[in-house]
Design an enzyme around this catalytic site. Sequence first.
Site, mmCIF file in Angstrom:
data_model
loop_
_atom_site.group_PDB
_atom_site.id
_atom_site.type_symbol
_atom_site.label_atom_id
_atom_site.label_comp_id
_atom_site.label_asym_id
_atom_site.label_seq_id
_atom_site.Cartn_x
_atom_site.Cartn_y
_atom_site.Cartn_z
ATOM 1 N N SER A 37 31.646 31.295 -20.037
ATOM 2 C CA SER A 37 30.069 31.052 -20.107
ATOM 3 C C SER A 37 29.297 31.893 -19.394
ATOM 4 C CB SER A 37 30.031 29.610 -19.664
ATOM 5 O OG SER A 37 30.632 29.496 -18.445
ATOM 6 N N GLU A 73 36.918 20.029 -23.939
ATOM 7 C CA GLU A 73 35.601 20.054 -24.161
ATOM 8 C C GLU A 73 35.133 19.165 -25.399
ATOM 9 O OE1 GLU A 73 34.229 23.950 -23.594
ATOM 10 O OE2 GLU A 73 32.316 23.343 -23.948
HETATM 11 O O1 KIV Z 1 33.450 29.072 -19.740
HETATM 12 C C1 KIV Z 1 33.463 27.784 -19.343
HETATM 13 O O2 KIV Z 1 32.490 27.686 -18.390
HETATM 14 C C2 KIV Z 1 34.227 26.894 -19.701
HETATM 15 C C3 KIV Z 1 33.867 25.595 -19.163
HETATM 16 C C4 KIV Z 1 32.884 24.916 -20.204
HETATM 17 C C5 KIV Z 1 35.077 24.581 -19.137
HETATM 18 O O3 KIV Z 1 35.112 26.920 -20.428
#
Ligand code: KIV
Length: 255
Positions: free
Chosen positions: A47, A182
């Site tokens: 993310s 998720e």
């Molecule tokens: O990349 C990320 O932050 C994630 C979380 C949303 C679990 O995979």
Amino acid sequence: MDATITPEWIRGAKARGERVAALTAYDYPTARLLDEAGVPLILVGDSVGMVVLGYPDTTQVTLAEMRHHVAAVARARTRALVVGDLPFHTYQTPAEALANARVLMEAGAQAVKLEGGVSVVPEIEAIRGAGIAVMGHIGMLPQSVHEEGGYKIKGKTDEGRAQLLADAKAVAAAGAFALVMELVQPEAAALITASVDIPTIGIGSGQGCDGQILVTHDLVGAFPWFRPKFAVARAEVGAAIRAAAESFVRDVTTR
Ligand code: KIV
């Protein structure tokens, strides 16, 4: 202060009846603050691509970028378990998954995460076979956003729930120490939680999971242009930065 958190400690939280709170971090100061706040699991998630690097989704994040951010977070960590996310198309075969998991471990992660269920069992087994801890991730898979045509809630049909359950069981049997779920429909998430012996860590999947994870930018309002519906901001850091910058500009230009 508790001892250093290990994957086994996170796994054991389920049997101990303790819920796991996890947050993301991508830089030294945030990771240090989370570590000091007692967050047991810090995910250096891909993310980072969306909330730090300005990409439209996570599919453009590279292994080199993940290595850079994992290293920054690892330098801050004194107690939390640091989990590094394997980015899109870096674990397409068991050998590739293991080689790239090693890259994140050498950068300072104590475990890696990858997205998928039954289909990534050989990759999880290869990584586990080398003694590297793995966290699974099922449900809505952000790295599959183009294939899926958007970010859609999973587990709404009997077939979808059966697939998720099979995915969760397969990931647990392959040796994962925890499982992110998720955007899984809450009843399905609770059913899966009751069916596996590793902690489920939910995001947008209701209260029936063994723990919860959030992108820290959503928790503290640091990415004000978009906030998922399920994320309740407990601070407004974006607004505070903007106000501080405006006040600085005003002072400098009017003096
Ligand atoms: O990349 C990320 O932050 C994630 C979380 C949303 C679990 O995979």
